[in-house]
Design a protein around this motif. Structure first.
Motif, short mmCIF file in Angstrom:
data_model
loop_
_atom_site.label_atom_id
_atom_site.label_comp_id
_atom_site.label_asym_id
_atom_site.label_seq_id
_atom_site.Cartn_x
_atom_site.Cartn_y
_atom_site.Cartn_z
N ARG A 155 35.76 -1.96 55.49
CA ARG A 155 34.51 -2.64 55.87
C ARG A 155 33.77 -1.94 57.00
NH1 ARG A 155 38.34 -6.13 54.19
NH2 ARG A 155 37.74 -8.04 53.07
N GLY A 156 34.26 -0.81 57.47
CA GLY A 156 33.62 -0.12 58.58
C GLY A 156 33.84 -0.77 59.92
N GLN A 157 34.91 -1.57 60.05
CA GLN A 157 35.20 -2.30 61.28
C GLN A 157 36.33 -1.66 62.09
OE1 GLN A 157 36.09 -6.00 59.42
NE2 GLN A 157 33.94 -6.58 59.12
N ALA A 158 36.89 -0.58 61.61
CA ALA A 158 37.97 0.11 62.32
C ALA A 158 38.00 1.56 61.87
CB ALA A 158 39.32 -0.56 62.06
N ARG A 159 38.56 2.40 62.75
CA ARG A 159 38.74 3.80 62.40
C ARG A 159 40.00 4.32 63.07
NH1 ARG A 159 33.95 6.97 64.40
NH2 ARG A 159 35.01 6.76 66.41
N VAL A 160 40.90 4.85 62.25
CA VAL A 160 42.09 5.54 62.77
C VAL A 160 41.78 7.04 62.72
CG1 VAL A 160 44.55 5.99 62.50
CG2 VAL A 160 43.63 3.72 61.95
N THR A 161 41.99 7.71 63.83
CA THR A 161 41.77 9.15 63.91
C THR A 161 43.06 9.82 64.32
OG1 THR A 161 39.48 8.76 64.61
CG2 THR A 161 40.35 10.99 64.89
N GLU A 162 43.46 10.83 63.56
CA GLU A 162 44.65 11.60 63.90
C GLU A 162 44.24 12.98 64.43
OE1 GLU A 162 48.17 9.70 61.18
OE2 GLU A 162 47.19 11.50 60.42
N PHE A 163 44.87 13.40 65.50
CA PHE A 163 44.61 14.69 66.12
C PHE A 163 45.85 15.57 65.95
CE2 PHE A 163 42.07 11.50 68.16
CZ PHE A 163 40.86 12.10 68.48
N ARG A 164 45.64 16.74 65.39
CA ARG A 164 46.77 17.64 65.12
C ARG A 164 46.58 18.96 65.84
NH1 ARG A 164 50.16 15.75 61.19
NH2 ARG A 164 49.40 13.86 60.11
N LEU A 165 47.72 19.52 66.21
CA LEU A 165 47.75 20.82 66.87
C LEU A 165 48.77 21.68 66.13
CD1 LEU A 165 46.97 22.72 69.18
CD2 LEU A 165 48.73 21.61 70.59
N GLY A 166 48.27 22.74 65.48
CA GLY A 166 49.16 23.57 64.69
C GLY A 166 49.81 22.81 63.56
N GLY A 167 49.12 21.81 63.03
CA GLY A 167 49.66 21.01 61.93
C GLY A 167 50.49 19.82 62.36
N ASP A 168 50.85 19.75 63.64
CA ASP A 168 51.67 18.64 64.14
C ASP A 168 50.79 17.54 64.71
OD1 ASP A 168 54.03 20.03 63.54
OD2 ASP A 168 54.03 21.04 65.49
N LEU A 169 51.15 16.28 64.42
CA LEU A 169 50.42 15.14 64.96
C LEU A 169 50.73 15.00 66.45
CD1 LEU A 169 48.62 12.65 64.32
CD2 LEU A 169 50.74 11.37 63.94
N VAL A 170 49.69 15.05 67.28
CA VAL A 170 49.90 14.95 68.73
C VAL A 170 49.22 13.73 69.34
CG1 VAL A 170 50.32 17.41 69.07
CG2 VAL A 170 47.96 16.55 69.13
N ILE A 171 48.17 13.22 68.71
CA ILE A 171 47.50 12.01 69.19
C ILE A 171 47.06 11.20 67.97
CG2 ILE A 171 45.61 11.03 70.56
CD1 ILE A 171 45.30 13.72 71.94
N SER A 172 47.20 9.89 68.05
CA SER A 172 46.66 9.01 67.03
C SER A 172 45.93 7.87 67.73
CB SER A 172 47.77 8.45 66.13
OG SER A 172 47.22 7.69 65.07
N ASP A 173 44.73 7.58 67.27
CA ASP A 173 43.85 6.64 67.97
C ASP A 173 43.31 5.59 67.01
OD1 ASP A 173 41.92 5.70 70.03
OD2 ASP A 173 40.46 6.54 68.63
N LEU A 174 43.32 4.34 67.46
CA LEU A 174 42.71 3.24 66.71
C LEU A 174 41.54 2.69 67.51
CD1 LEU A 174 42.42 1.03 64.58
CD2 LEU A 174 44.27 -0.22 65.74
N THR A 175 40.34 2.84 66.96
CA THR A 175 39.13 2.28 67.55
C THR A 175 38.62 1.17 66.64
OG1 THR A 175 38.50 4.36 68.65
CG2 THR A 175 36.75 2.75 68.26
#
Length: 416
Positions: free
Chosen positions: A264-284
């Motif tokens: 519904r456009g009410q949330a967004r999960v963003t994953e941040f990767r460094l060299g293919g590895d997940l280093v940050i995950s954010d829920l806005t």
């Protein structure tokens, strides 16, 4: 379904006396929904009203509250007051649940995991809808006190408070910090020159390392939420963490709610990767006039690489805003006054706690208000003891609201 702190004994039904389908003098009809299936069936109409209510935050979305109810609600305690116009269109909603302290109290759905609570009113007729909803809630409050916590200043519930005919009290609630709803370049431009230069340098460093951001599509959200919670757990290992964040029911609620909210456009999960590895995950969490960073996880190894995770996260949340942003939109840092938030020069905004009752419940309202004041005084004493390094463990534990993140001071599941 039993929420923390809810009484489990089922008492006589004193909390919702409005007649289903009752038609008022204005031609509006009122119904109090008590069934989980009815709650589910309201989704489409609820979302339409959510879109027509300018004060709505993501925490008033159907997906968030319905998911919370499935994970934390107590069977038989649901009380959703709904007001409809002559054509049947939904004009107002008050999503509540019945609890006991020990007298009957109607509280907003969402509990300690929800940073902002409110009712929904149609912008096309807010006063008329508020009047009808206040009448419905007065009927519901004949045997109960209404305890509306965490209402943002300007929230729709203030209209209910203004029209209330009976005992009422307005108290201070959690402190939140807010920035203008604008792209990160504009937010940096608000800072003193040297501070702005440091922030730009930190963001350039993160970019130079090759940290890449990817929004997660809705069909991948359940797995992504699991990864986010895993990073969050690692990030807080050995330190104070909200224990609710480590439970299966929180994980189930978050995955279910955020999946539907992403659609519904009410949330967004963003994953941040460094060299293919997940280093940050954010829920806005998102609504047309508010974006708020709710929860994140970060690889502890980023500390060794001097990555300013908070700057990366704020830039990501601010990306929600652009040329089409409505006037008055805000980027909320949600509850808490952590030091890193102050670097952005946010505006402090105090939520409100609105207590409402029928005349017969005046003593119960007074008792509830007195208890709130006593707990606030005790919490202040604990803070002073802590400042002297002498806070008793039992006192410190009792001063932390259920669902609060002890090490970060934010909302029920706000950012660390």
């Amino acid at each position: 379904m039993t929420a923390p702190g809810h009484a489990t004994a089922e008492p006589a039904d004193t909390a919702a006396t409005a007649v289903p389908g009752q038609r008022g003098a204005t031609g509006l009809t009122v119904h109090v929904h008590r069934d989980t299936d009815d709650f589910a069936a309201l989704a489409e109409e609820w979302d339409a009203l959510f879109a027509r209510c300018r004060t709505a935050t993501p925490f008033q979305s159907h997906a968030w509250l319905y998911s919370w109810w499935l994970s934390y609600g107590t069977e038989g305690r649901l009380r959703i007051a709904a007001v409809r116009g002559e054509g049947g269109q939904l004009l107002a909603l008050a999503p509540l649940a019945l609890t006991y302290r020990p007298f009957p109290v109607l509280v907003p759905l969402g509990g300690a995991l929800t940073d902002f609570c409110d009712v929904l009113l149609d912008d096309a007729c807010p006063d008329q809808a508020a009047h009808a909803l206040a009448e419905a809630l007065r009927g519901a409050a004949r045997g109960a006190v209404l305890d509306l916590r965490e209402v943002r200043p300007g929230g729709a519930a203030e209209r209910i408070f203004a029209q209330w005919q009976g005992p009422r009290r307005q108290l201070a609630d959690s402190l939140c910090l807010e920035l203008p709803g604008a792209p990160v370049a504009d937010l940096i431009g608000r800072l003193p020159s040297q501070t702005g230069q440091r922030v730009r340098s930190k963001l350039r460093k993160a970019d130079k390392l090759g940290i890449e951001a990817r929004p997660v599509p809705a069909d991948e959200v359940p797995a992504a939420v699991g990864r986010l919670l895993g990073l969050h757990r690692r990030q807080w290992a050995g330190r104070g963490v909200n224990p609710e964040h480590l439970t299966d029911r929180f994980a189930e609620h978050l995955a279910r709610a955020v999946t539907a909210m992403t659609v519904r456009g009410q949330a967004r999960v963003t994953e941040f990767r460094l060299g293919g590895d997940l280093v940050i995950s954010d829920l806005t969490l998102l609504s047309p006039r508010l974006a708020g960073g709710y929860l994140y996880g970060a690889d502890p190894a980023l500390r060794d690489r001097k990555v300013d995770v908070s700057a990366v996260l704020l830039r990501n949340s601010a990306g929600h805003f652009g040329p089409g942003t409505p006037q008055g939109a805000v980027l909320s840092m949600l509850r808490g006054t952590e030091a890193y938030k102050g670097h952005w020069r946010p505006e402090p905004v105090r939520n409100k706690r609105l207590l409402l009752a029928a005349p017969a419940q005046r003593p119960a309202l007074a008792a509830l208000a007195t208890g709130v004041a006593a707990r606030r005084t005790a919490a202040g004493a604990v803070k002073r003891w802590r400042a002297r390094g002498a806070a008793p463990a039992t006192a410190a534990a009792s001063s932390t609201p259920a669902g609060a993140e002890t090490a970060k001071g934010g909302g029920g599941a706000g950012r660390a």
